[in-house]
Design an enzyme around this catalytic site. Structure first.
Site, PDB file in Angstrom:
ATOM      1  N   LYS A 124      16.225   2.444  15.759  1.00  0.00           N
ATOM      2  CA  LYS A 124      17.573   2.819  15.298  1.00  0.00           C
ATOM      3  C   LYS A 124      18.650   2.167  16.161  1.00  0.00           C
ATOM      4  CE  LYS A 124      20.599   6.126  16.452  1.00  0.00           C
ATOM      5  NZ  LYS A 124      21.888   5.558  16.039  1.00  0.00           N
ATOM      6  N   GLU A 143      16.978   4.014  29.721  1.00  0.00           N
ATOM      7  CA  GLU A 143      17.715   2.911  30.373  1.00  0.00           C
ATOM      8  C   GLU A 143      19.185   3.250  30.225  1.00  0.00           C
ATOM      9  OE1 GLU A 143      16.724   0.222  31.932  1.00  0.00           O
ATOM     10  OE2 GLU A 143      14.575   0.312  31.548  1.00  0.00           O
ATOM     11  N   GLU A 166      31.642   4.549  35.310  1.00  0.00           N
ATOM     12  CA  GLU A 166      31.209   3.277  34.733  1.00  0.00           C
ATOM     13  C   GLU A 166      32.308   2.835  33.766  1.00  0.00           C
ATOM     14  OE1 GLU A 166      28.232   3.264  31.574  1.00  0.00           O
ATOM     15  OE2 GLU A 166      27.316   1.512  32.461  1.00  0.00           O
TER      16      GLU A 166
HETATM   17  P1  NAD Z   1      25.471   6.074  23.640  1.00  0.00           P
HETATM   18  O1  NAD Z   1      24.671   6.906  24.566  1.00  0.00           O
HETATM   19  O2  NAD Z   1      26.742   6.630  23.120  1.00  0.00           O
HETATM   20  O3  NAD Z   1      24.623   5.691  22.348  1.00  0.00           O
HETATM   21  C1  NAD Z   1      23.397   5.015  22.424  1.00  0.00           C
HETATM   22  C2  NAD Z   1      22.568   5.323  21.199  1.00  0.00           C
HETATM   23  O4  NAD Z   1      22.234   6.717  21.197  1.00  0.00           O
HETATM   24  C3  NAD Z   1      23.255   5.065  19.863  1.00  0.00           C
HETATM   25  O5  NAD Z   1      22.304   4.491  18.987  1.00  0.00           O
HETATM   26  C4  NAD Z   1      23.650   6.458  19.409  1.00  0.00           C
HETATM   27  O6  NAD Z   1      23.770   6.578  18.001  1.00  0.00           O
HETATM   28  C5  NAD Z   1      22.492   7.279  19.918  1.00  0.00           C
HETATM   29  N1  NAD Z   1      22.777   8.708  20.108  1.00  0.00           N
HETATM   30  C6  NAD Z   1      23.978   9.316  20.260  1.00  0.00           C
HETATM   31  N2  NAD Z   1      23.816  10.652  20.433  1.00  0.00           N
HETATM   32  C7  NAD Z   1      22.481  10.878  20.412  1.00  0.00           C
HETATM   33  C8  NAD Z   1      21.675  12.045  20.572  1.00  0.00           C
HETATM   34  N3  NAD Z   1      22.215  13.242  20.792  1.00  0.00           N
HETATM   35  N4  NAD Z   1      20.339  11.902  20.534  1.00  0.00           N
HETATM   36  C9  NAD Z   1      19.767  10.687  20.354  1.00  0.00           C
HETATM   37  N5  NAD Z   1      20.475   9.545  20.184  1.00  0.00           N
HETATM   38  C10 NAD Z   1      21.819   9.643  20.207  1.00  0.00           C
HETATM   39  O7  NAD Z   1      25.687   4.698  24.404  1.00  0.00           O
HETATM   40  P2  NAD Z   1      26.592   3.473  23.960  1.00  0.00           P
HETATM   41  O8  NAD Z   1      28.005   3.861  24.195  1.00  0.00           O
HETATM   42  O9  NAD Z   1      26.151   2.992  22.626  1.00  0.00           O
HETATM   43  O10 NAD Z   1      26.148   2.347  25.020  1.00  0.00           O
HETATM   44  C11 NAD Z   1      26.773   2.113  26.232  1.00  0.00           C
HETATM   45  C12 NAD Z   1      25.960   2.703  27.362  1.00  0.00           C
HETATM   46  O11 NAD Z   1      24.644   2.158  27.373  1.00  0.00           O
HETATM   47  C13 NAD Z   1      26.535   2.352  28.721  1.00  0.00           C
HETATM   48  O12 NAD Z   1      26.517   3.491  29.547  1.00  0.00           O
HETATM   49  C14 NAD Z   1      25.577   1.309  29.256  1.00  0.00           C
HETATM   50  O13 NAD Z   1      25.553   1.191  30.644  1.00  0.00           O
HETATM   51  C15 NAD Z   1      24.289   1.773  28.696  1.00  0.00           C
HETATM   52  N6  NAD Z   1      23.303   0.692  28.701  1.00  0.00           N
HETATM   53  C16 NAD Z   1      22.220   0.745  29.553  1.00  0.00           C
HETATM   54  C17 NAD Z   1      21.315  -0.314  29.608  1.00  0.00           C
HETATM   55  C18 NAD Z   1      20.129  -0.324  30.546  1.00  0.00           C
HETATM   56  O14 NAD Z   1      19.230  -1.128  30.347  1.00  0.00           O
HETATM   57  N7  NAD Z   1      20.081   0.517  31.560  1.00  0.00           N
HETATM   58  C19 NAD Z   1      21.515  -1.415  28.790  1.00  0.00           C
HETATM   59  C20 NAD Z   1      22.622  -1.436  27.953  1.00  0.00           C
HETATM   60  C21 NAD Z   1      23.496  -0.380  27.909  1.00  0.00           C
END
Ligand code: NAD
Length: 478
Positions: free
Chosen positions: A178, A251, A382
């Protein structure tokens, strides 16, 4: 993802991949081009019933897929990467339209994903013989978990899908993937490309909102969640996965420090450091988010980084000269604008940038800040955007303490001509990866993941692959 658009000329040639077939759905996601600030495409959003069917298909396909050999799975994955590469230009253009990053960075994301995928499928997971005596033979083998749910964020949809996807498939699992509702399109196209290569049900790709992610984490028939996203959502995923004791790899976000010692030539490292801060407009989990520079090279480093910032062209990523695209979505743009305002209010000095143009598009120029109160949001949070603080130190132990003064622990770097001293400092950083004289260097053979609240478990390498498997002891009395 956005409010409904009035226009009827939206691109809509996208389908959900369920059990080997492409499907539509009544609920739709409307996808914004962040360089224009308006909706340009729509795609289906999976319903709960479609998720259940995808999970069921993955479970049924698992029975056959788990019996295939590593070599057979590796061959299919290599073929899949070839196919993806043969569509790299159209995929990259779509990625730039939905994500905003410059086309060169979209192409690099696809190439990096393909390279790491091909690397992963060269890794051997061998049984480990623990005891072999005349009386008994005991070995540790690794078997696939079953159905893996993969949830990805919006900053690097293709690369962050491919790592977990290929790890899960290569180790004999089937998948429901997803993407983020902000950037579902390139991932759906990837699913379309993989459709004819893999047996039906082995790979399923569902776009949907946050609720689809939550349904996945609580689903009784999903055995593992590989989640990449924010710390806040990662905690929800872990809590929800507890209900079925799913395995999880998380991650999460970072607040990566770079410590720059007094023996470097600031001019010589400025390009690399600038890129590590501002690639993808700073929307990279492992981007440099705080710079600690020794007082002796501080002014020269600021000057060299400011020159880079002035040189970098900001604009629509489809323009080949652009190095810095827009922020990916309005929510993130508003957050970074607030951080800029907070930084100014608290009296920090803006060296370059800091003025946000009025739209259209979510553009923020590369912004460098000094003389900042270290309790400011820009230092503590962040920022995930093109604004970075440069802070001064005179004693390296103090710099290490300040670098570690955070609940984040993804990665960090040390910059010096004395490699031994650099490695000794790197070992004191409380992170998953500490680089010396580089930042953001990853490989299929090297584990990546976060310490502290930046994650749980690792991706890539033998260690990462074993996260998609259950260790099982085979104990034979002779
Ligand atoms: P997010 O946590 O808002 O969303 C990530 C994903 O989770 C999306 O697909 C979203 O639809 C889904 N999601 C949202 N609520 C959920 C729930 N309750 N249960 C399950 N899934 C749910 O993150 P974002 O804003 O899309 O991404 C940015 C973040 O990702 C930043 O903090 C960044 O540092 C992190 N990131 C980490 C890595 C790594 O490898 N450590 C890599 C890239 C990005």
């Amino acid at each position: 993802m956005a409010e409904r658009a009035d226009t009827l000329d939206l691109r809509s040639d996208f389908g959900l991949l369920i059990d080997g077939a492409l499907e539509s759905s009544t609920p739709q996601l409307y996808v914004v081009n962040p360089a224009l600030g308006r909706v340009f495409a729509r795609c289906p959003a999976a319903t709960r019933e479609q998720l259940d069917r995808a999970v069921h298909a993955a479970r049924s396909a698992f029975l056959g897929w788990r019996k295939t050999t590593y070599a057979e799975r590796a061959a299919l994955i290599r073929q899949a990467m070839e196919k993806m590469k043969s569509h790299r230009e159209e995929l990259a253009e779509l990625l730039t339209r939905e994500q905003g990053k410059p086309l060169s960075q979209s192409l690099a994301e696809i190439d990096r994903g393909a390279g790491q995928s091909n690397g992963l499928v060269g890794i051997e997971i061998a049984p480990e013989v623990l005891v072999d005596t005349p009386e008994q033979h005991i070995e540790l083998v690794y078997r696939p978990l079953g159905v893996v749910g993969i949830i990805t964020p919006w900053n690097a949809p293709i690369n962050l899908a491919l790592g977990p996807l290929v790890s899960a498939l290569y180790t004999g699992n089937t998948v429901v993937l997803k993407p983020s509702p902000y950037t579902p399109l390139a991932t759906l196209k990837l699913g379309e490309l993989l459709r004819e290569l893999f047996p039906a049900g082995v790979v399923n790709v569902l776009a949907g909102g946050d609720e689809l992610g939550a349904w996945m984490t609580e689903h009784e028939d999903i055995d593992k969640i590989s989640f990449t996203g924010s710390v806040a959502t990662g905690k929800k995923v872990l809590a929800s996965a507890a209900g079925t004791l799913k395995r999880v790899t998380l991650e999460l976000g970072g607040n990566d420090p770079a410590i720059i010692l007094d023996d470097v030539d600031p001019q010589a490292i400025a390009k690399k450091v600038f890129f590590a801060c501002f690639v993808n407009s700073g929307q990279v989990c492992m981007a440099i988010k705080r710079i600690y520079a020794h007082e002796r090279i501080y002014d020269a480093l600021c000057e060299a980084l400011v020159a880079e910032a002035k040189r970098a062209k900001v604009g629509n990523g489809l323009d080949p000269d652009v190095e810095i695209g827009p922020l990916q979505n309005k929510m993130q743009y508003d957050k970074v604008v607030e951080i800029i305002e907070d930084t100014k209010r608290r009296g920090a000095r803006i060296l370059v940038g800091g003025e946000v143009p009025s739209g259209p598009g979510y553009f923020i120029p590369p912004t460098l800040v000094t003389d900042i109160d270290e309790s400011s949001r820009l230092v503590r949070e962040e920022q995930f955007g093109p604004i970075v603080p440069i802070m001064k130190f005179s004693d390296v132990d103090d710099a290490i303490r300040r670098a570690n003064d955070t609940r984040y622990g993804l990665s960090g770097s040390v910059w010096t001509n004395d490699l031994e001293r650099g490695a000794a400092i790197a070992r004191q950083l409380e992170v998953g990866t500490a680089w010396v004289n580089q930042h953001r260097a990853t490989s299929a053979f090297v584990p990546f993941g976060g310490a502290k609240e930046s994650g749980l478990g690792r991706q890539y390498s033998v260690l990462g692959l074993k996260g998609y498997m259950e260790p099982e002891v085979i104990s034979i009395a002779k």
